[in-house]
Design a protein around this motif. Structure first.
Motif, PDB file in Angstrom:
ATOM      1  N   PHE A  83      48.275  28.590  29.569  1.00 47.85           N
ATOM      2  CA  PHE A  83      47.179  29.116  31.002  1.00 47.85           C
ATOM      3  C   PHE A  83      45.989  29.336  30.366  1.00 47.85           C
ATOM      4  O   PHE A  83      45.421  29.637  29.627  1.00 47.85           O
ATOM      5  N   LEU A  84      45.096  28.812  31.253  1.00 49.06           N
ATOM      6  CA  LEU A  84      43.629  28.783  31.196  1.00 49.06           C
ATOM      7  C   LEU A  84      43.001  29.868  32.181  1.00 49.06           C
ATOM      8  O   LEU A  84      43.257  29.506  33.500  1.00 49.06           O
ATOM      9  N   ALA A  85      42.530  30.973  31.816  1.00 46.22           N
ATOM     10  CA  ALA A  85      41.885  31.860  32.562  1.00 46.22           C
ATOM     11  C   ALA A  85      40.264  31.480  32.726  1.00 46.22           C
ATOM     12  O   ALA A  85      39.724  31.413  31.815  1.00 46.22           O
ATOM     13  N   PHE A 148      35.916  36.543  47.159  1.00 37.63           N
ATOM     14  CA  PHE A 148      36.346  37.718  45.948  1.00 37.63           C
ATOM     15  C   PHE A 148      35.005  38.030  45.477  1.00 37.63           C
ATOM     16  O   PHE A 148      34.305  37.061  45.154  1.00 37.63           O
ATOM     17  N   SER A 149      34.968  39.176  44.825  1.00 38.35           N
ATOM     18  CA  SER A 149      33.806  39.496  43.905  1.00 38.35           C
ATOM     19  C   SER A 149      34.064  39.051  42.715  1.00 38.35           C
ATOM     20  O   SER A 149      35.097  38.502  42.260  1.00 38.35           O
ATOM     21  N   GLY A 150      32.918  38.874  41.793  1.00 40.39           N
ATOM     22  CA  GLY A 150      33.289  38.405  40.384  1.00 40.39           C
ATOM     23  C   GLY A 150      34.540  39.073  39.514  1.00 40.39           C
ATOM     24  O   GLY A 150      35.335  38.492  39.113  1.00 40.39           O
ATOM     25  N   LYS A 154      38.241  37.510  38.357  1.00 39.23           N
ATOM     26  CA  LYS A 154      38.725  37.735  36.986  1.00 39.23           C
ATOM     27  C   LYS A 154      40.073  38.577  37.093  1.00 39.23           C
ATOM     28  O   LYS A 154      41.167  38.201  36.558  1.00 39.23           O
ATOM     29  N   ARG A 155      40.400  39.545  37.939  1.00 44.88           N
ATOM     30  CA  ARG A 155      41.428  40.169  37.838  1.00 44.88           C
ATOM     31  C   ARG A 155      42.749  39.345  38.470  1.00 44.88           C
ATOM     32  O   ARG A 155      43.706  39.513  38.053  1.00 44.88           O
ATOM     33  N   ASN A 156      42.183  38.488  39.362  1.00 44.61           N
ATOM     34  CA  ASN A 156      43.140  37.573  40.087  1.00 44.61           C
ATOM     35  C   ASN A 156      43.607  36.558  39.011  1.00 44.61           C
ATOM     36  O   ASN A 156      44.777  36.199  39.108  1.00 44.61           O
ATOM     37  N   ALA A 182      35.247  46.790  35.397  1.00 42.54           N
ATOM     38  CA  ALA A 182      36.020  45.779  35.614  1.00 42.54           C
ATOM     39  C   ALA A 182      36.610  45.283  34.352  1.00 42.54           C
ATOM     40  O   ALA A 182      37.655  44.855  34.244  1.00 42.54           O
ATOM     41  N   MET A 183      35.612  45.194  33.308  1.00 39.13           N
ATOM     42  CA  MET A 183      36.180  44.840  32.070  1.00 39.13           C
ATOM     43  C   MET A 183      37.300  45.328  31.409  1.00 39.13           C
ATOM     44  O   MET A 183      38.282  44.938  30.729  1.00 39.13           O
ATOM     45  N   LYS A 184      37.303  46.661  31.782  1.00 38.85           N
ATOM     46  CA  LYS A 184      38.252  47.575  30.994  1.00 38.85           C
ATOM     47  C   LYS A 184      39.639  47.381  31.695  1.00 38.85           C
ATOM     48  O   LYS A 184      40.852  47.094  31.274  1.00 38.85           O
TER      49      LYS A 184
END
Lengths: 252, 426
Positions: A83-85, A148-150, A154-156, A182-184
């Motif tokens: 899986f690549l995020a 979507f916001s940045g 990433k959450r998605n 968001a990073m957290k």
């Protein structure tokens, strides 16, 4: 879990060698981080592993749980557990996020000879996982990543990871474009997936992400090779002194 | 003015093969239409309006044959509660049709109104078609008015409990059908009309729609899948104050389809949406030609056309918005897009705006593109096989047009069909 030996990769369109002999083994249950200056080949490595077009492997090999992945189509690699995020998750207008997730989950199950998830089981699963990532019902309904916001993008990515339950997760600069909160959130999502049977390869520019996702091993990549490998302290060293010293030391 | 020699001889040849039906109260309208055909001549490839679509097989005296195709699935809209009006090769089939009585709507065959001296449809039959002949000639529509063998006149006076479904069955390989329908939606009334089926080997259909003040009509059609069929259809609509007209057409297969829509917004605050989605393969040629005239204040028009083309298929879009002097606050939108799945397919688009009012918002756009490689890789990297991913992206491309359908259930039914067709094509 993931074993890369002497991997050489050039761009298909031009005669430019990007990876010049990468050697790397990520064991199940471990988190490996790759850091390195711009243009060192970090993202190329992630693309080559996930099967993106435009790259030619000229030498070396990459296996996942003993299986050669370089000959596989991207969808076969995914079913095998890669899986690549994405650093830049792709927007897909017209395809609902939920449809996308269900199609992906069931396609992988089918490829592995497993039964498809029923609509209600899938829904239950996705709702629970979305909730921990603070993804609301509205976001699940919207077209994939559109508007979507940045941070939402990433959450998605992490939600997809959670739903697909891959063996080997590769995170390509997942911290880029994220604020501290968001990073957290994203890191918590990743940490929740840390498991004895799962390997992680975290590509990042910054130590910051590694404060949240604590790596077991840190690699420094430069000029298409891994030039130094160490523990978490290596990331701190980079954070404090930059790459110059390490590069000089390793003669790059 | 005399017609060019070739056009004259082609027109003569076609007309010689036809006889004007006994007209009754429509006799005058038919005669007038015939004289329009004689004056205009039938189209040929030298006509600017037919630059991208060859009309010869639509014009020639003998209809080219077309094999009846067994789609191997239930006809479209079968799952809906509707009032079915069935035509086989362009002839009304009472046996196959439902009882035509339904509260809020009256449906009569053209053949049955001809012997009446007075009938409301007399004031409409051929009238909107004749209005639609300027500024661009549409001779095949006039030919239709003159020679239509059958059709229905529909008057909506209330809100019928279910849609009327005009079903066009194709029975004979050599059928050549001409159908003409007239629809009048009275003030404040509202209805949905569904149309489906290949109709005939060659089909010439004309529908005239008059929506009175505050009326609403939704039209959804699915043109039949017979590969070899040919169709030229005309939709003429006139909209009164605060009226709504929304039309959507799905076309899959058919060697030649020309769908013309001529819409006139004549009352203030009227809304007209016209949309189409088509999926074409091989020698498929599909032409949407739309002409919308804004002749009142604060009206909205929307054109949304999407075409998926592969294996050398051709898509055509000619769309025009004409805003007349005084039609202020017009909101006109037009988009035509094609998804070309290979290098052999082509999309020819001619978007036009002609505006004589100074306080309007009009926009148009047209694009052609291949499947989004980034999106494809993203889906594949999640384990979705290439062909499934391509279908998802194809459906997503068509979605914007399908979303124009007001009724969600009908839209979902069309999407389900599309999914099935795309999946089976693999």
């Amino acid at each position: 879990m993931l074993e890369i030996k002497n991997l050489h990769v050039k761009l298909e369109e031009e005669d430019k060698q990007i990876l010049k002999g990468v050697n790397l083994t990520v064991e199940a249950g471990k988190v490996h981080a790759i850091m390195g200056p711009n243009g060192s080949g970090k993202s190329t490595l992630s693309y080559v592993l996930s099967g993106r077009d435009g790259y030619e492997v000229t030498d070396g090999e990459a296996t996942l749980a003993g299986e050669d992945i370089l000959e596989m189509e991207p969808e076969e690699r995914a079913a095998a557990g890669i899986f690549l995020a994405f650093q830049y998750p792709v927007e897909i207008p017209g395809v609902g996020n939920m449809t996308f997730l269900r199609t992906a989950v069931n396609a992988q199950r089918k490829a592995r000879g497993e039964e498809e998830l029923s609509a209600s089981d899938f829904l239950k699963d996705v709702r629970a996982k979305a909730k921990t990532l603070k993804i609301d019902a509205e976001m699940l309904k919207r077209p994939v990543n559109v508007g979507f916001s940045g941070g939402e993008k990433k959450r998605n990515e992490i939600l997809q990871m959670a739903m697909l339950e891959p063996k080997m997760c590769i995170l390509d600069e997942t911290d880029s474009g994220l604020d501290v909160d968001a990073m957290k959130l994203v890191s918590e999502g990743v940490n929740a997936l840390r498991d004895e049977g799962r390997g992680f390869l975290v590509i990042t520019h910054y130590q910051r992400l590694l404060d949240h996702i604590k790596p077991d091993v840190v690699h420094i990549m430069a000029d298409g090779r891994i030039i130094k490998t160490g523990g978490p302290e290596l990331a701190l060293e980079v954070e404090n002194n930059g790459y110059a010293d390490i590069l000089a030391e390793e003669g790059v | 003015m005399a017609l060019p020699e070739r056009k004259q001889s082609d027109t003569d040849a076609r007309l010689a093969a036809m006889t004007l039906p006994e007209g009754g109260c429509l006799a005058e309208a038919r005669k007038a239409a015939l004289s329009r055909v004689q004056t205009m001549g039938l189209p040929n490839r030298r006509d600017e309006y037919w630059k991208y679509t060859r009309p010869d097989t639509l014009v020639q005296a003998d209809a080219p044959t077309a094999a009846v195709f067994d789609a191997g699935e239930a006809p479209m809209f079968d799952e809906f509660d509707r009032l079915k009006v069935v035509f086989v090769d362009g002839v009304f089939d009472a046996e196959a049709s439902d009882d035509l009585s339904l509260e809020g709507i009256s449906i009569e065959r053209i053949a049955d109104i001809c012997d009446k001296d007075i009938h409301w449809a007399k004031d409409l039959y051929g009238v909107l078609e004749a209005r639609g002949q300027t500024p661009v000639a549409r001779p095949l529509a006039a030919l239709n008015t003159a020679f239509a063998q059958d059709g229905v006149v529909i008057r909506v006076t209330g809100t019928p409990s279910k849609p009327v479904n005009l079903v066009y069955r194709h029975g004979s390989d050599s059928s050549d059908a001409i159908l003409h329908h007239v629809v009048r939606v009275e003030s404040g009334a509202s209805a949905t009309i569904l149309e489906n089926g290949p109709a005939a080997s060659r089909f010439n259909k004309c529908m005239e729609v008059d929506v009175a003040d505050g009326g609403a009509l939704h039209l959804v059609r699915a043109q039949g899948r017979d590969h070899e069929r040919r169709a030229a259809t005309h939709l003429f609509a006139r909209l009164g104050t605060e009226s709504v007209f929304k039309a959507f057409t799905l076309t899959v297969n058919g060697v030649l389809t020309r769908n013309e829509a001529v819409i006139e917004l004549t009352g203030d605050d009227a809304v007209a949406h016209i949309a189409g989605a088509c999926v074409g393969d091989g020698d498929f040629h599909h032409d949407d030609t739309v002409f919308i005239t804004h002749d009142a204040v604060n009206c909205e028009s929307r054109q949304v056309f999407k075409k998926v083309l592969r294996n050398g298929a051709t898509g055509v879009f000619q769309g025009k918005i004409l805003v007349k002097e005084g039609a202020q606050k017009t909101d006109g939108y037009q988009i035509s897009q094609s998804l070309l799945l290979d290098d052999d397919s082509q999309f020819l688009a001619k978007p036009e705006l002609e505006i004589y009012a100074d306080d309007v918002a009009c926009s148009h756009g047209s694009t052609s593109g291949a499947i989004d490689e980034e999106g494809l890789f993203y889906l594949r990297s999640r384990g979705v096989p290439t062909d499934v991913a391509a279908d998802l992206l194809t459906l997503a491309f068509l979605a914007e047009a399908v979303e124009e359908i007001e009724d969600d259930e009908i839209a979902a039914a069309l999407v389900a069909r599309l999914e099935g067709w795309l999946a089976r094509r693999r």
